[in-house]
Design a protein around this motif. Structure first.
Motif, PDB file in Angstrom:
ATOM      1  N   GLU A  28      34.582  34.010  38.678  1.00  0.00           N
ATOM      2  CA  GLU A  28      35.685  34.954  38.849  1.00  0.00           C
ATOM      3  C   GLU A  28      35.114  36.350  39.116  1.00  0.00           C
ATOM      4  OE1 GLU A  28      40.063  35.330  36.831  1.00  0.00           O
ATOM      5  OE2 GLU A  28      38.544  34.048  35.988  1.00  0.00           O
ATOM      6  N   VAL A  54      35.516  42.836  34.308  1.00  0.00           N
ATOM      7  CA  VAL A  54      36.078  42.925  32.966  1.00  0.00           C
ATOM      8  C   VAL A  54      37.384  43.712  32.931  1.00  0.00           C
ATOM      9  CG1 VAL A  54      34.818  44.990  32.179  1.00  0.00           C
ATOM     10  CG2 VAL A  54      35.410  43.172  30.544  1.00  0.00           C
ATOM     11  N   ARG A  55      37.536  44.698  33.803  1.00  0.00           N
ATOM     12  CA  ARG A  55      38.764  45.502  33.761  1.00  0.00           C
ATOM     13  C   ARG A  55      39.942  44.800  34.417  1.00  0.00           C
ATOM     14  NH1 ARG A  55      39.306  50.915  35.610  1.00  0.00           N
ATOM     15  NH2 ARG A  55      40.863  51.013  33.959  1.00  0.00           N
ATOM     16  N   LYS A  56      39.649  43.764  35.185  1.00  0.00           N
ATOM     17  CA  LYS A  56      40.722  43.047  35.864  1.00  0.00           C
ATOM     18  C   LYS A  56      41.158  41.823  35.046  1.00  0.00           C
ATOM     19  CE  LYS A  56      43.291  42.223  39.474  1.00  0.00           C
ATOM     20  NZ  LYS A  56      44.461  43.077  39.617  1.00  0.00           N
ATOM     21  N   THR A  57      40.182  41.121  34.496  1.00  0.00           N
ATOM     22  CA  THR A  57      40.477  39.830  33.869  1.00  0.00           C
ATOM     23  C   THR A  57      40.070  39.750  32.404  1.00  0.00           C
ATOM     24  OG1 THR A  57      38.311  39.015  34.484  1.00  0.00           O
ATOM     25  CG2 THR A  57      40.082  38.628  36.062  1.00  0.00           C
ATOM     26  N   GLY A  58      39.259  40.702  31.955  1.00  0.00           N
ATOM     27  CA  GLY A  58      38.691  40.596  30.620  1.00  0.00           C
ATOM     28  C   GLY A  58      37.380  39.826  30.608  1.00  0.00           C
ATOM     29  N   ILE A  59      36.993  39.306  31.762  1.00  0.00           N
ATOM     30  CA  ILE A  59      35.741  38.543  31.861  1.00  0.00           C
ATOM     31  C   ILE A  59      34.716  39.393  32.603  1.00  0.00           C
ATOM     32  CG2 ILE A  59      34.683  36.420  32.709  1.00  0.00           C
ATOM     33  CD1 ILE A  59      37.657  35.375  33.002  1.00  0.00           C
ATOM     34  N   PRO A  60      33.625  39.757  31.933  1.00  0.00           N
ATOM     35  CA  PRO A  60      32.610  40.499  32.688  1.00  0.00           C
ATOM     36  C   PRO A  60      32.046  39.610  33.794  1.00  0.00           C
ATOM     37  CG  PRO A  60      31.809  39.940  30.483  1.00  0.00           C
ATOM     38  CD  PRO A  60      33.254  39.531  30.535  1.00  0.00           C
TER      39      PRO A  60
END
Lengths: 364, 175
Positions: B6, B10-16
Motif C-alpha cells: 500500500e 502513514v498519513r493516508k492509511t495509518g500504515i507506514p
C-alpha cells in the motif's frame, strides 16, 4: 462576608492542578474549584503513555500523571473544592460558587481559569439517536463508569482523540468497524494510527458519516467518500453495522468565565475558535486573571500542564511569593519545555498561533 | 491490497510505507538484520518524543536536540535486549531476529490487549494493515512491572515475513 483566598484556580484538570501546585509550592494560599466529584479532569481517561521528554513525563500513562498531580497538590497545601460550579465571575475577581444547595462568593487576589474545552458536535440525520456520542463521553463511560458503550463502533475523526479512543475501545473489548476522516490525511500522530490499523481497523480518509439509522438506537451508519469540498460523492455510500457512533471532530475552549470577566478574545481556528488573549505569563487583558490549558487554545495535556505551571508561577510572583529573579528563572525553564512540545510538523502551527495571541495581547 | 504494498503512507492509511520506513534513520538495513536480534524502529514523523534514547543503555538510539528529531539507530551497538520496545509511547519499536532458526525468524512487538497469549500458543500474525499473514508460535510473553502494562510478545514466523508481521490478531474473550 465573602470567603477570601490568594489564588483561586477554576478547573482541576492538568492545567489547573499544575498551576495550583506551582503557586502552592511558592507559598501562596490556593483553592482549586471543580464541578466534578473527582479532580484530574481528563487525565484519568488517558490510559496511554504520554509523548515528550523525561521532563514532560514521557512514557508515563496519563492516569499515573493524574495521581501524581493530586499527591503533589496535597503536599503543596492546595485546598480543593469539588462538586462546586463557578457560575460567574464578578468585579475584583469575585467568583460566584454554587455548591450543594447554596451559593457563596470567593474573593481572590488572582484567578487562574483552567476550564478546559468541550467537544464539538456534528449534525447529520440520526445524530440524536442513542448511541451517537462524543469520543470524550465514550472515554468517560469506559474509564470512569466502567461501562462499554457499545459492541461495534464507528469513529468519526482521525485526530489524536479519535485514534486514541478507538484504541481504548478495542482494549475495552469493542470492535471498531472503521475510523472515518473527512480530510484527505490523518490528523493525529501516525504511531497512534498505526496501532489502530495493526489491530485491524481501517482508517478511511476522505470519508464522512452521512446518517445514522435505527429505531430506538443506532443500528447502522451510512458513510461515503467526500470530494475536496467535503461534498459526498454519489455512489460511494456504504452501510456499516454499528451500535455506536463516536464523534471526535474537535474541541472548543470553554470560555464563558473569561468572557464574563471581560477578557479580550481573538478568533483563531487553529486553536479551536475564540481564545482569550494572554501574555507570556498567561495573564489575560484583565489584571490578575490568568488562563491555561485548552481554554487558552486547544492543545494537549502536556502543554496544558506547562501552561498551568506558568500561570501558577506568575500569579505567585505577582503576589510577592517569588522574587522577580527566581520567578523569571523558573518561568524560563517552563517556556523552554513548552517550546519543545510545540516543535515539528505537529507543533509548528500551534507555536505560530500562540505567538499570534502574544502579539495581539501587546497591541490591546 | 496488502499492507506492504500500500503506497498511501502513514498519513493516508495509518500504515507506514516501505519508502517511509527505509527513509527513516531508525530502520535497519539487511546487513544489520542478518547479524542477529536487532531493534527495528518504525518512527517516521517528527513528533516531540525521546524516551527510546534513554531506554538504550548502549547508546544505540540517538534523538538529541531538538526532540522532534527522528531516532537515529546505530545498529552495530544494539544487542537485541528489547528494552526500548515497551518504552516507546507510540509502540513503534520492534525486535527482529532473522537468525532464530533455519526457516523462521522471531519478531517481538508491544501488546496491550486482554486476554494475553501464553508461551507455546499458536496465534495469527498480522501485518501493519492488521491482515492475518501467517500462523505464529508464541515464544515469550514478557510483562514485568517496569513495562507498565505494555507486554512484549515474541513470536516465531516464517523468515520471509519477519519484516511484515508486526502484531497478532487479538484473542477472543471468554463469554
Amino acid at each position: 462576608m465573602a470567603r477570601k483566598t490568594e489564588i483561586a484556580v477554576v478547573g482541576a484538570g492538568p492545567a489547573g492542578m499544575a498551576a495550583a501546585i506551582e503557586a502552592g509550592r511558592a507559598g501562596a494560599r490556593v483553592i482549586v474549584i471543580d464541578e466534578n466529584q473527582r479532580p484530574g479532569g481528563q487525565l484519568f481517561k488517558q490510559i496511554h503513555k504520554f509523548f515528550g521528554s523525561e521532563a514532560h513525563r514521557a512514557g508515563t500513562r496519563g492516569v499515573q500523571i493524574g495521581l501524581d498531580l493530586l499527591r503533589e497538590a496535597e503536599e503543596a497545601g492546595v485546598a480543593t473544592l469539588l462538586d462546586t460550579v463557578v457560575y460567574g465571575i464578578f468585579s475584583d475577581r469575585c467568583l460566584g460558587l454554587a455548591r450543594e444547595h447554596h451559593t457563596e462568593e470567593l474573593e481572590a487576589d488572582a484567578v487562574i481559569l483552567a476550564t478546559g474545552a468541550s467537544e464539538n458536535a456534528l449534525a447529520f440525520p440520526g445524530w440524536t439517536l442513542p448511541g451517537v456520542m462524543g469520543a470524550g463521553a465514550t472515554q468517560t463511560l469506559i474509564h470512569i463508569h466502567r461501562v462499554l458503550p457499545g459492541k461495534r463502533a464507528l469513529m468519526v475523526g482521525a485526530g489524536n482523540v479519535g485514534l486514541i479512543v478507538s484504541y481504548q475501545l478495542l482494549q475495552a473489548g469493542a470492535k471498531v468497524v472503521a475510523v472515518v476522516e473527512g480530510l484527505p490525511a490523518i490528523g493525529g500522530y501516525g504511531v497512534h494510527a498505526s496501532k489502530v490499523r495493526r489491530a485491524g481497523v481501517p482508517i478511511l480518509t476522505g470519508h464522512t458519516v452521512l446518517r445514522a439509522e435505527g429505531r430506538e438506537g443506532v443500528e447502522r451508519a451510512v458513510i461515503a467518500r467526500v470530494d475536496e469540498n467535503w461534498k459526498p460523492i454519489a455512489g460511494t455510500e456504504r452501510t456499516l453495522e454499528v451500535d455506536t457512533i463516536c464523534l471526535a471532530v474537535g474541541l472548543s475552549p470553554l470560555a464563558e468565565l473569561a468572557w464574563m470577566a471581560g477578557c479580550e478574545f481573538r478568533y483563531i481556528p487553529a486553536l479551536g475558535g475564540w481564545v482569550p488573549l494572554h501574555d507570556g505569563n498567561m495573564e489575560t487583558t484583565r489584571k490578575g486573571i490568568y488562563v491555561a490549558g485548552d481554554l487558552a487554545g486547544i492543545e494537549e495535556a502536556s502543554t496544558a500542564m506547562e501552561e498551568g505551571r506558568l500561570a501558577g508561577l506568575a500569579a505567585a510572583q505577582s503576589l510577592g511569593h517569588l522574587t522577580r529573579e527566581r520567578g523569571e528563572k523558573k518561568k524560563g525553564e517552563v517556556h523552554k519545555r513548552l517550546a519543545a512540545l510545540r516543535m515539528g510538523s505537529f507543533g509548528e502551527g500551534r507555536a505560530i498561533s500562540k505567538e499570534q495571541i502574544l502579539q495581539a495581547r501587546e497591541t490591546v | 491490497m496488502k499492507g506492504e504494498t500500500e503506497t498511501g503512507g502513514v498519513r493516508k492509511t495509518g500504515i507506514p510505507s516501505m519508502k517511509e520506513l527505509r527513509a527513516s534513520p531508525g530502520y535497519p538495513g539487511p546487513e544489520l538484520l542478518a547479524r542477529g536480534p536487532i531493534a527495528v524502529i518504525e518512527c517516521v514523523q517528527d513528533i516531540p518524543c525521546n524516551p527510546c534514547e534513554a531506554a538504550c543503555r548502549r547508546g544505540a538510539i540517538h534523538v538529541g536536540n531538538p526532540i522532534t528529531n527522528l531516532p537515529v539507530f546505530y545498529g552495530e551497538k544494539c544487542n537485541g535486549c528489547g528494552n526500548c520496545i515497551p518504552v516507546c509511547p507510540g509502540q513503534a519499536i520492534f525486535l527482529v531476529d532473522m537468525t532464530y532458526s533455519e526457516d523462521r525468524a522471531s519478531v517481538s512487538f508491544p501488546y496491550e490487549f486482554l486476554p494475553m497469549p501464553a508461551k507455546g500458543d499458536i496465534v495469527e500474525g498480522v501485518n501493519r494493515a492488521g491482515e492475518v499473514v501467517c500462523r505464529a508460535e508464541v515464544l515469550r510473553v514478557q510483562k514485568p512491572k517496569r513495562f507498565d502494562h505494555t507486554a512484549v510478545i515474541t513470536v516465531a514466523v516464517p523468515k520471509e515475513l519477519a519484516m511484515e508481521v508486526r502484531s497478532m490478531k487479538r484473542l477472543k474473550r471468554e463469554g
